[in-house]
Scaffold this active site. Structure first.
Site, PDB file in Angstrom:
ATOM      1  CG  HIS A 202     -14.445  -9.489  64.171  1.00 35.19           C
ATOM      2  ND1 HIS A 202     -15.884 -10.056  63.822  1.00 35.19           N
ATOM      3  CD2 HIS A 202     -14.287  -8.976  63.052  1.00 35.19           C
ATOM      4  CE1 HIS A 202     -16.376  -9.390  62.952  1.00 35.19           C
ATOM      5  NE2 HIS A 202     -15.572  -9.044  62.277  1.00 35.19           N
TER       6      HIS A 202
ATOM      7  CG  HIS B  36     -13.720  -5.818  61.222  1.00 36.55           C
ATOM      8  ND1 HIS B  36     -13.557  -6.933  60.863  1.00 36.55           N
ATOM      9  CD2 HIS B  36     -12.136  -5.285  61.355  1.00 36.55           C
ATOM     10  CE1 HIS B  36     -12.402  -6.911  60.150  1.00 36.55           C
ATOM     11  NE2 HIS B  36     -11.616  -6.071  60.620  1.00 36.55           N
TER      12      HIS B  36
ATOM     13  CG  ASP C  11     -19.145  -4.378  60.163  1.00 41.63           C
ATOM     14  OD1 ASP C  11     -17.453  -4.574  60.637  1.00 41.63           O
ATOM     15  OD2 ASP C  11     -19.425  -5.312  59.568  1.00 41.63           O
ATOM     16  CG  HIS C  12     -18.921  -7.367  63.584  1.00 39.67           C
ATOM     17  ND1 HIS C  12     -19.390  -8.518  63.433  1.00 39.67           N
ATOM     18  CD2 HIS C  12     -18.540  -6.951  62.398  1.00 39.67           C
ATOM     19  CE1 HIS C  12     -19.307  -8.742  62.073  1.00 39.67           C
ATOM     20  NE2 HIS C  12     -18.862  -7.780  61.410  1.00 39.67           N
TER      21      HIS C  12
ATOM     22  CG  HIS D 292     -12.845 -11.347  59.052  1.00 44.27           C
ATOM     23  ND1 HIS D 292     -13.163 -11.099  57.916  1.00 44.27           N
ATOM     24  CD2 HIS D 292     -13.658 -10.510  59.970  1.00 44.27           C
ATOM     25  CE1 HIS D 292     -13.770  -9.770  57.826  1.00 44.27           C
ATOM     26  NE2 HIS D 292     -14.073  -9.712  59.051  1.00 44.27           N
TER      27      HIS D 292
ATOM     28  CG  ASP E 210     -17.741 -10.206  59.646  1.00 40.78           C
ATOM     29  OD1 ASP E 210     -18.880 -10.433  59.818  1.00 40.78           O
ATOM     30  OD2 ASP E 210     -17.216  -9.155  59.232  1.00 40.78           O
TER      31      ASP E 210
ATOM     32  CG  HIS F 186     -21.946  -9.178  57.086  1.00 37.90           C
ATOM     33  ND1 HIS F 186     -21.896  -7.651  56.983  1.00 37.90           N
ATOM     34  CD2 HIS F 186     -20.843  -9.185  57.853  1.00 37.90           C
ATOM     35  CE1 HIS F 186     -21.005  -7.024  57.515  1.00 37.90           C
ATOM     36  NE2 HIS F 186     -20.284  -8.003  58.060  1.00 37.90           N
TER      37      HIS F 186
HETATM   38 FE    FE Z   1     -18.508  -7.648  59.534  1.00 29.00          FE
HETATM   39 ZN    ZN Z   2     -15.665  -8.304  60.131  1.00 29.00          ZN
END
Ligand code: FE
Ligand code: ZN
Length: 256
Positions: free
Chosen positions: A57, A59, A61-62, A115, A134, A172
Site C-alpha cells: 500500500h 503509506h 513507511d512502505h 487500512h 498493514d 510491523h
Molecule cells: Fe505501516
Molecule cells: Zn500503513
C-alpha cells in the site's frame, strides 16, 4: 517449485522490510521498502541481486525506499493498479487474482482494503508465505484509515481462509501491545495467554515475534475471531453479526 529464502530487515521504529529470493534463479523481491539504505546494505551483505519491489500500500513507511532502490538496482516495482498514482515508480499494476513471478516462485495477489482503500497482499503458496503489509498483524490488524469495518472484515476473512502453516510476514512489530489488547478482550483464551507469554519472552530477548502462523492467528487474534462464539461471549458481544462485532473490537483497540 523451490521455497523462497526470506530475510527480515528491521527498520525505523518498528517496521519490517523483507527480502524474498528464489534460490534457483536468483530473482529477489523486496517487500515494502520503508527506506533504501538498510535494504541496499542487506542486499550487499547477502550478495543478492534485487529484481522486484512488491508494495502492499501507499503509506510512506512502505514505499519510502522505492525510487532510490529502483535507481540503484533497476528493479521492477509492483503495486495495486487502482492505487498506481500513489505508488512511486510503479511498473507492474496488479489486482485480485493476478500472479507475480519472482523467478520460479509465484505470488497470488489479494485485494484487502480497509487500512487503505488500495491495500493488497501477496501469497506465495509454495513457500507458505503471506506478505500482508498493514492488514493483518501478529495478534492485531491495521487501523481503518480509508476503509470500513465491513471491508476490513471481508479482507481479514479472505486471509484467514489460507492454510494453517502460512507464515504471516506483516510489516510491523506491534505484537507486545497487540497481546495486551487481545488479553483484555479474551482473558480466558488459554492459547492466547500462552502466546502472550512467548511474545514477552521473545521481545525481552530482542527477537522478532514475526512471522507467526495463520493457525496461531486464527486461535488468538481477536480481529480474526469476530464470529467465534467464545470471543463474542468474552467480549460481551453475543448475538452481534461479525461486521458489527469486528467494528466494536476495532473501536476498543483504537482507544485502548
Ligand atoms: Fe505501516
Ligand atoms: Zn500503513
Amino acid at each position: 517449485m523451490p521455497a523462497l529464502q526470506i530475510h527480515q530487515i528491521p527498520v525505523l521504529n518498528d517496521n519490517y522490510v523483507y527480502l524474498a529470493r528464489d534460490p534457483d534463479t536468483g530473482a529477489c523481491a523486496c517487500v515494502d521498502p520503508a527506506v533504501s539504505d538498510a535494504v541496499l546494505a542487506a542486499l550487499k551483505d547477502l550478495g543478492w541481486t534485487l529484481t522486484h519491489i512488491l508494495n502492499t500500500h501507499h503509506h510512506g513507511d512502505h514505499v519510502g525506499g522505492n525510487l532510490a532502490i529502483k535507481a540503484a538496482t533497476g528493479c521492477t516495482i509492483v503495486g495495486f493498479a487502482d492505487d498506481a498514482a500513489r505508488i512511486p515508480g510503479i511498473d507492474e499494476k496488479v489486482r485480485e487474482g493476478d500472479t507475480v513471478a519472482i523467478g520460479a516462485c509465484t505470488a497470488r495477489v489479494f485485494e484487502v482494503p480497509g487500512h487503505t482503500s488500495g491495500h493488497i497482499a501477496y501469497w506465495f503458496e509454495d513457500s507458505d508465505a503471506l506478505f500482508c503489509g498493514d492488514t493483518l498483524f501478529a495478534l492485531g490488524c491495521g487501523r481503518l484509515f480509508e476503509g470500513t469495518a465491513g471491508q476490513m472484515w471481508a479482507s481479514l476473512s479472505k486471509l484467514r481462509a489460507l492454510p494453517d502453516a502460512t507464515r504471516v510476514y506483516c510489516a510491523h512489530e506491534y505484537t507486545n501491545a497487540n497481546a495486551d489488547f487481545a488479553l483484555s478482550v479474551e482473558p480466558d483464551n488459554a492459547t492466547l495467554v500462552a502466546r502472550a507469554d512467548q511474545v514477552t519472552a521473545l521481545r525481552q530477548a530482542g527477537r522478532p515475534t514475526v512471522p507467526s502462523t495463520l493457525a496461531e492467528e486464527r486461535a488468538t487474534n481477536p480481529f480474526l475471531r469476530a464470529d467465534v462464539p467464545a470471543l463474542l461471549a468474552a467480549a460481551g458481544l453475543r448475538g452481534q453479526d461479525p461486521v458489527a462485532a469486528f467494528a466494536e473490537i476495532r473501536r476498543r483497540k483504537d482507544v485502548f
